[in-house]
Write an enzyme that holds these catalytic residues in place. Structure first.
Site, PDB file in Angstrom:
ATOM      1  CG  ASN A   9      -1.552   1.192   1.579  1.00 36.02           C
ATOM      2  OD1 ASN A   9      -2.308   1.760   0.311  1.00 36.02           O
ATOM      3  ND2 ASN A   9      -2.410   1.843   2.635  1.00 36.02           N
ATOM      4  CD1 TRP A  10       4.289   1.099  -2.330  1.00 37.01           C
ATOM      5  CD2 TRP A  10       3.519   2.240  -5.016  1.00 37.01           C
ATOM      6  NE1 TRP A  10       4.930   0.604  -2.927  1.00 37.01           N
ATOM      7  CE2 TRP A  10       4.590   0.634  -4.501  1.00 37.01           C
ATOM      8  CE3 TRP A  10       3.286   2.318  -5.924  1.00 37.01           C
ATOM      9  CZ2 TRP A  10       5.209   0.388  -5.622  1.00 37.01           C
ATOM     10  CZ3 TRP A  10       3.895   2.021  -6.889  1.00 37.01           C
ATOM     11  CH2 TRP A  10       5.166   0.911  -6.709  1.00 37.01           C
ATOM     12  CE  LYS A  11      -0.233   3.697   5.087  1.00 37.32           C
ATOM     13  NZ  LYS A  11      -0.254   3.986   5.785  1.00 37.32           N
ATOM     14  CD  GLU A 169      -3.418  -2.676   7.136  1.00 35.97           C
ATOM     15  OE1 GLU A 169      -2.593  -2.605   6.805  1.00 35.97           O
ATOM     16  OE2 GLU A 169      -4.496  -1.949   7.189  1.00 35.97           O
ATOM     17  N   GLY A 175       1.799   1.814  10.753  1.00 39.85           N
ATOM     18  CA  GLY A 175       2.475   3.232  10.276  1.00 39.85           C
ATOM     19  C   GLY A 175       3.539   3.789  11.625  1.00 39.85           C
ATOM     20  N   GLY A 233       4.651   1.375   5.020  1.00 38.15           N
ATOM     21  CA  GLY A 233       5.992   1.921   4.830  1.00 38.15           C
ATOM     22  C   GLY A 233       6.951   1.522   4.080  1.00 38.15           C
TER      23      GLY A 233
HETATM   24  C1  PEP Z   1      -0.807   0.229   6.165  1.00 37.72           C
HETATM   25  O1  PEP Z   1      -0.907   1.541   5.672  1.00 37.72           O
HETATM   26  O2  PEP Z   1      -2.048  -1.011   5.845  1.00 37.72           O
HETATM   27  C2  PEP Z   1      -0.039  -0.252   6.897  1.00 37.72           C
HETATM   28  C3  PEP Z   1       0.123  -1.665   6.598  1.00 37.72           C
HETATM   29  O3  PEP Z   1       1.242   0.553   7.168  1.00 37.72           O
HETATM   30  P1  PEP Z   1       2.715  -0.136   7.611  1.00 37.72           P
HETATM   31  O4  PEP Z   1       3.341  -1.230   7.270  1.00 37.72           O
HETATM   32  O5  PEP Z   1       3.435   1.317   7.403  1.00 37.72           O
HETATM   33  O6  PEP Z   1       2.223   0.102   9.002  1.00 37.72           O
END
Ligand code: PEP
Length: 247
Positions: A9-11, A169, A175, A233
């Site tokens: 997930n590059w957001k 999640e 994050g 990330g």
């Molecule tokens: C996400 O954005 O779905 C995520 C899991 O982010 P991170 O790995 O940065 O916690």
């Protein structure tokens, strides 16, 4: 044994050019590993502007991709929204739905998320459907109730025979660098597995997401009913994403 799924997930990161460079580098790195896709599935969720770049670069590879969000209608007077139907025209097979940032920042409700999931099924697109509790909900002992509630509301009325990927999640782990403990992951994944099984879903996988890194990927993958990860990330750099894929 089903393949492990590694979803990036590059957001709101990476220009189309940077997205292109990532995929080219990633393909170069896995080129010599002829078994790479035998037991792995890779999905990339770039921002919408980069979908076209991924569409041509991923063609003929086994790298899947899709948008991070779509609207629950394919077209019409919905200024600023993304169309699932157009993502399908770009040969995308997956869509991220209900990410906690969509729920929190953009106030997406379970009802809207359910409508999006309905549309995706109609279009034969596979959702990566995100659920998870906030820190205050966990501290109040509501984790299981929140997760199962999001599941049942999000999935209401869906065809249970169609492929479904659920990403658990915990919001407090996204994050933040704070990864859930193996026991916490095990407890929720067991409950989700049981829910989907008892409710006759026949083709589902369960991902964990929240501060997954090369250093913790191995042990998280050893937890029962963890079929892969949704990675934020650590998916932005080819090196760390690849290390996670190879764990
Ligand atoms: C996400 O954005 O779905 C995520 C899991 O982010 P991170 O790995 O940065 O916690």
């Amino acid at each position: 044994m089903s393949k492990k799924i590694f979803a990036a997930n590059w957001k709101l990161n990476k220009t189309p050019e940077e997205s292109r460079e990532f995929v080219i580098q990633f393909k170069n790195q896995i080129f010599q590993n002829t078994n790479f896709f035998e037991n792995r599935e890779v999905i990339i969720f770039p921002q919408a502007y980069s979908l076209e770049a991924l569409s041509s670069l991923c063609a003929g590879t086994q790298i899947g991709f899709g948008p991070q969000n779509v609207y629950c209608e394919s077209s019409g007077a919905f200024t600023g929204e993304n169309s699932a139907e157009v993502s399908k025209l770009l040969k995308s097979e997956f869509t991220l739905v209900g990410h906690s940032e969509r729920r929190e920042i953009f106030k997406e409700t379970d009802d809207l998320i359910n409508k999006k999931l309905q549309l995706l099924q109609k279009l034969e697109l596979t959702p990566v459907f995100c659920i998870g509790e906030t820190l205050s909900q966990r501290e109040a002992g509501q984790t299981m109730k929140v997760c199962l509630d999001q599941m049942s509301k999000g999935l209401a009325g869906l065809n249970k025979a169609r492929r479904l990927i659920v990403a658990y999640e915990p919001v407090w782990a996204i994050g933040t660098g704070k990864v859930a403990t193996l026991d916490q992951v095990k407890e929720v994944h067991q409950a989700l597995y049981q829910y989907l099984n008892e409710n006759s879903y026949s083709d589902f996988q369960l991902l964990y997401g929240g501060s997954v890194k090369p250093e913790n990927a191995n042990e998280l993958l050893s937890v029962a009913h963890v079929d892969g990860f949704l990675i934020g990330g650590a998916s932005l750099k080819v090196d760390s994403f690849l290390k996670i894929c190879l764990s």
